[in-house]
Design an enzyme around this catalytic site. Structure first.
Site, PDB file in Angstrom:
ATOM      1  N   TYR A  91      -8.044  21.448  23.240  1.00 18.28           N
ATOM      2  CA  TYR A  91      -8.197  20.296  24.129  1.00 18.28           C
ATOM      3  C   TYR A  91      -6.848  19.766  24.578  1.00 18.28           C
ATOM      4  CZ  TYR A  91      -9.463  15.623  25.741  1.00 18.28           C
ATOM      5  OH  TYR A  91      -9.624  14.482  26.473  1.00 18.28           O
ATOM      6  N   GLU A 149       0.816  -1.218   0.000  1.00 20.49           N
ATOM      7  CA  GLU A 149       0.000   0.000   0.000  1.00 20.49           C
ATOM      8  C   GLU A 149       0.850   1.269   0.000  1.00 20.49           C
ATOM      9  OE1 GLU A 149      -2.887  -0.163  -0.734  1.00 20.49           O
ATOM     10  OE2 GLU A 149      -4.058  -1.662   0.343  1.00 20.49           O
ATOM     11  N   HIS A 198     -12.824  -2.105   2.123  1.00 23.92           N
ATOM     12  CA  HIS A 198     -11.383  -2.255   2.369  1.00 23.92           C
ATOM     13  C   HIS A 198     -10.995  -1.899   3.799  1.00 23.92           C
ATOM     14  CE1 HIS A 198      -7.064  -1.478   0.628  1.00 23.92           C
ATOM     15  NE2 HIS A 198      -7.014  -1.886   1.891  1.00 23.92           N
ATOM     16  N   TYR A 232     -19.442  14.377  17.826  1.00 19.38           N
ATOM     17  CA  TYR A 232     -18.638  15.583  17.589  1.00 19.38           C
ATOM     18  C   TYR A 232     -17.177  15.287  17.255  1.00 19.38           C
ATOM     19  CZ  TYR A 232     -16.954  15.181  22.463  1.00 19.38           C
ATOM     20  OH  TYR A 232     -16.388  14.752  23.638  1.00 19.38           O
ATOM     21  N   HIS A 278      -3.062   2.832   8.364  1.00 21.55           N
ATOM     22  CA  HIS A 278      -4.089   2.180   7.546  1.00 21.55           C
ATOM     23  C   HIS A 278      -4.508   0.888   8.228  1.00 21.55           C
ATOM     24  CE1 HIS A 278      -6.185   0.080   4.431  1.00 21.55           C
ATOM     25  NE2 HIS A 278      -5.170  -0.723   4.126  1.00 21.55           N
ATOM     26  N   HIS A 297      -7.815  -2.353   8.730  1.00 18.68           N
ATOM     27  CA  HIS A 297      -8.971  -3.067   8.190  1.00 18.68           C
ATOM     28  C   HIS A 297     -10.022  -3.237   9.283  1.00 18.68           C
ATOM     29  CE1 HIS A 297      -6.457  -5.129   4.756  1.00 18.68           C
ATOM     30  NE2 HIS A 297      -6.478  -3.814   4.670  1.00 18.68           N
TER      31      HIS A 297
END
Length: 244
Positions: free
Chosen positions: A239, A104, A184, A143, A122, A124
């Site tokens: 935050y 990838e 995916h 939110y 990334h 799955h």
């Protein structure tokens, strides 16, 4: 899948002769790359222990200067050692290590080439992948959508590891810091590995929340307005703890 390493070959296709193409020159990892690699491996292992990937699926990368350190293809994360550091330059040419980079890689390089990202995760993840098969975007059910730039889009399906998938992903990431990949998984980015990981974990949680709320017969989840998301985004910028 067994660990993959590049052999000692005369060229990219394993043949020798007058028209051979030599392997790119590799170098030793610098101190900051070695440190970043340790953090990358820890993050990759966390995606597995937290149930965001199965086996060797998913991948993680971090940018150090003009080098992108990335998890290798088909190697279980618990088998990665400090000596397995794998890195490419911003064109994808391998400059560190002997393990084959993730398939990838085009998605990772596309993000680094188009954003200010310094880390990409990334996965799955089950609930996020389920949502990617149902709707064109994850509605603003919470939110924390604001932390990703708004309702999370779904990039149209394309075969994994292709430039087409990377292009679809970039369109879905316009003004966003994460997206779903149809049938995916997910991809998110940040300025640190911790931030990129937190965003993918929050995305999976929001997908689970939406699926749960949507499953109640006769009812539909209430959604936040763009104005409410904008207000949340402003509050999220302040935050956390502030350094004096």
């Amino acid at each position: 899948m067994a660990e993959q390493r590049r052999g000692e070959r005369g060229g990219r296709d394993g043949r020798t002769g007058a028209h051979e193409v030599s392997e790119p020159r590799r170098r030793d990892a610098r101190a900051e790359e070695t440190s970043a690699w340790r953090e990358l491996v820890a993050t990759a292992r966390r995606t597995l222990s937290d149930g965001l990937v199965v086996g060797t699926s998913g991948n993680v990368s971090v940018r150090v200067g003009d080098t992108v350190l990335v998890t290798p293809s088909g190697v279980p994360y618990d088998r990665l050692t400090p000596d397995d550091v794998t890195g490419v330059d911003l064109t994808g040419r391998q400059v560190l290590g002997t393990l084959v980079p993730t398939s990838e890689l085009p998605m990772h390089l596309a993000i680094y080439g188009s954003t200010g990202a310094l880390a990409v995760v990334h996965t799955h993840a089950v609930h996020a992948t389920a949502v990617s098969t149902l709707v064109p975007e994850l509605p603003a059910v919470h939110y924390m959508s604001a932390a990703l730039g708004g309702p999370v889009r779904v990039a149209p399906y394309a075969t994994y590891g292709t430039d087409e998938l990377a292009e679809n992903m970039l369109r879905a990431l316009t003004d966003r810091r994460g997206c779903l990949l149809q049938n995916h998984g997910t991809i998110t980015y940040g300025t640190t590995l911790a931030q990129a990981y937190d965003r993918t974990a929050q995305l999976e949680w929001m997908c689970r929340l939406w699926l749960t709320a949507s499953s109640v017969p006769g009812l539909a989840p209430s959604l936040l307005t763009p104005e409410q998301l904008t207000e949340a985004a402003e509050r999220l910028r302040g935050y956390g703890q502030r350094r004096s």
